[in-house]
Design a protein around this motif. Sequence first.
Motif, PDB file in Angstrom:
ATOM      1  N   TYR A   1      22.234 -28.500  48.948  1.00 40.38           N
ATOM      2  CA  TYR A   1      23.493 -29.010  48.426  1.00 40.38           C
ATOM      3  C   TYR A   1      23.271 -30.260  47.591  1.00 40.38           C
ATOM      4  N   TYR A   2      24.150 -30.421  46.608  1.00 39.04           N
ATOM      5  CA  TYR A   2      24.281 -31.728  46.000  1.00 39.04           C
ATOM      6  C   TYR A   2      25.023 -32.616  46.998  1.00 39.04           C
ATOM      7  N   MET A   3      24.609 -33.891  47.058  1.00 37.76           N
ATOM      8  CA  MET A   3      25.291 -34.880  47.881  1.00 37.76           C
ATOM      9  C   MET A   3      25.770 -36.011  46.982  1.00 37.76           C
ATOM     10  N   GLY A   4      26.925 -36.531  47.305  1.00 40.50           N
ATOM     11  CA  GLY A   4      27.466 -37.575  46.454  1.00 40.50           C
ATOM     12  C   GLY A   4      28.174 -38.662  47.233  1.00 40.50           C
TER      13      GLY A   4
ATOM     14  N   SER B   1      23.234 -36.721  43.917  1.00 40.39           N
ATOM     15  CA  SER B   1      21.827 -36.335  43.858  1.00 40.39           C
ATOM     16  C   SER B   1      21.675 -34.876  44.217  1.00 40.39           C
ATOM     17  N   ASN B   2      20.747 -34.192  43.546  1.00 44.71           N
ATOM     18  CA  ASN B   2      20.435 -32.825  43.950  1.00 44.71           C
ATOM     19  C   ASN B   2      19.545 -32.859  45.194  1.00 44.71           C
ATOM     20  N   TRP B   3      19.136 -31.659  45.623  1.00 45.15           N
ATOM     21  CA  TRP B   3      18.455 -31.587  46.905  1.00 45.15           C
ATOM     22  C   TRP B   3      17.125 -32.325  46.922  1.00 45.15           C
TER      23      TRP B   3
ATOM     24  N   GLY C   1      33.133 -37.214  37.473  1.00 41.45           N
ATOM     25  CA  GLY C   1      34.361 -36.512  37.144  1.00 41.45           C
ATOM     26  C   GLY C   1      34.633 -35.298  38.003  1.00 41.45           C
ATOM     27  N   ASP C   2      33.648 -34.869  38.760  1.00 48.46           N
ATOM     28  CA  ASP C   2      33.845 -33.756  39.691  1.00 48.46           C
ATOM     29  C   ASP C   2      34.408 -34.293  40.998  1.00 48.46           C
ATOM     30  N   TYR C   3      35.473 -33.649  41.490  1.00 46.14           N
ATOM     31  CA  TYR C   3      36.080 -34.108  42.738  1.00 46.14           C
ATOM     32  C   TYR C   3      36.334 -32.980  43.731  1.00 46.14           C
ATOM     33  N   ALA C   4      36.096 -31.749  43.340  1.00 49.90           N
ATOM     34  CA  ALA C   4      36.291 -30.619  44.241  1.00 49.90           C
ATOM     35  C   ALA C   4      35.008 -30.403  45.030  1.00 49.90           C
ATOM     36  N   MET C   5      34.995 -30.915  46.246  1.00 53.47           N
ATOM     37  CA  MET C   5      33.804 -30.846  47.085  1.00 53.47           C
ATOM     38  C   MET C   5      33.988 -29.824  48.201  1.00 53.47           C
ATOM     39  N   ASP C   6      32.875 -29.367  48.729  1.00 54.08           N
ATOM     40  CA  ASP C   6      32.942 -28.460  49.860  1.00 54.08           C
ATOM     41  C   ASP C   6      33.199 -29.221  51.164  1.00 54.08           C
ATOM     42  N   TYR C   7      32.628 -30.408  51.253  1.00 52.46           N
ATOM     43  CA  TYR C   7      32.774 -31.215  52.467  1.00 52.46           C
ATOM     44  C   TYR C   7      32.952 -32.687  52.093  1.00 52.46           C
TER      45      TYR C   7
ATOM     46  N   GLY D   1      27.394 -26.663  44.461  1.00 56.18           N
ATOM     47  CA  GLY D   1      27.089 -26.797  43.044  1.00 56.18           C
ATOM     48  C   GLY D   1      26.813 -28.246  42.661  1.00 56.18           C
ATOM     49  N   ARG D   2      26.488 -28.415  41.403  1.00 50.74           N
ATOM     50  CA  ARG D   2      26.174 -29.747  40.892  1.00 50.74           C
ATOM     51  C   ARG D   2      27.384 -30.673  41.012  1.00 50.74           C
ATOM     52  N   ILE D   3      27.124 -31.939  41.300  1.00 49.00           N
ATOM     53  CA  ILE D   3      28.169 -32.966  41.305  1.00 49.00           C
ATOM     54  C   ILE D   3      27.898 -33.897  40.142  1.00 49.00           C
TER      55      ILE D   3
END
Length: 123
Positions: A32-35, A51-53, A106-112, A101-103
């Motif tokens: 997962y990407y983590m942010g 950050s990516n994995w 401007g991306d705000y739709a997260m899985d968790y 997916g990539r974070i």
Amino acid sequence: QVQLVESGGGLVQAGGSLRLSCAGSGRTFSSYYMGWFRQVPGKEREFVASSNWSGSTTYYADSVKGRFTISRDDGKNTVYLQMNSLKPEETAVYYCAARAGRIRPGDYAMDYWGKGTLVTVSS
């Protein structure tokens, strides 16, 4: 049950440093990407870093570049945010997030999402 739990927030003087941690449980986040995001009451949530994995691809908000560093330890299912030279206007609740997916900024739709940890920067 999948959880992200932030820690490390607190009170720091302007110019000081803090390191936030976000521990994941209930699944492996290695792919997962983590942010990190932050939010001041009454304002919109703001992207901080991601950050990516592997840590080979990272993104930062322009306002924190050169001062904040995101890193991760997939063996511990944990992501960190090292924050240096903190400013009073960076007082906020800091949230950890994960997405398959990539974070990007401007991306705000997260899985968790985590529940957040409060950072207070005094002047």
